[in-house]
Design an enzyme around this catalytic site. Sequence first.
Site: not given
Length: 207
Positions: A8, A81
């Site tokens: 990201h 994550e």
Amino acid sequence: MKLYMIRHGQTEWNKEKRLQGRADIPLNAYGIQLAEETRDGLLGVRFDIAFTSPLKRAKKTAQILLEGQEVKLIEDERIIEIVFGSYEGLCYAEENYNIPDPNFMNFFEKPEVYQPAADGESFEQLRARAASFLKELSEKEEYEDSTILVSTHGACLCALLNVIKDSTIDQFWAGGLHKNCGLSIVEIKDGKAEILKEAIVLYPENK
């Protein structure tokens, strides 16, 4: 099948070197800019389907990259994550270090001996879900000729590559942590995965 796997764009916590994990931190203005510049660098690429971590920083990055394309975007918890648990929000920068574990930097320096917080996640657990995600993708015949976007996070992206390389945990960071909007391209053919490009960026780095 070709996978475009991206970390990201930048968040404020990235700038401050704070552990994000599953904390749902949005992209900052520069993070949006990086995603837009990466999208422009991928103008010749048409995606057939896209997968994203449910966290807004990964999802927004995917949405920016897919602008102008009618592509289904699927959230998948397996590419979220790594979980830092009670350490999330704490700072690992040397000048502002406030993580209660004095050995936390093993996370980056000696992953094979890293001990997560009691409510955190190990590298082995992260690697297992990354492997599950890749296995399911590679076995789907309908994706055999597809170009697929995978929008994820720094540690998770390394885990995906770790699985493809069949590396041990001590080699987890061997290719380096991807920069924000860093990209790796993988081709899967006849069940075998090959890394075509690793940790590249498609925006100017001298700004």
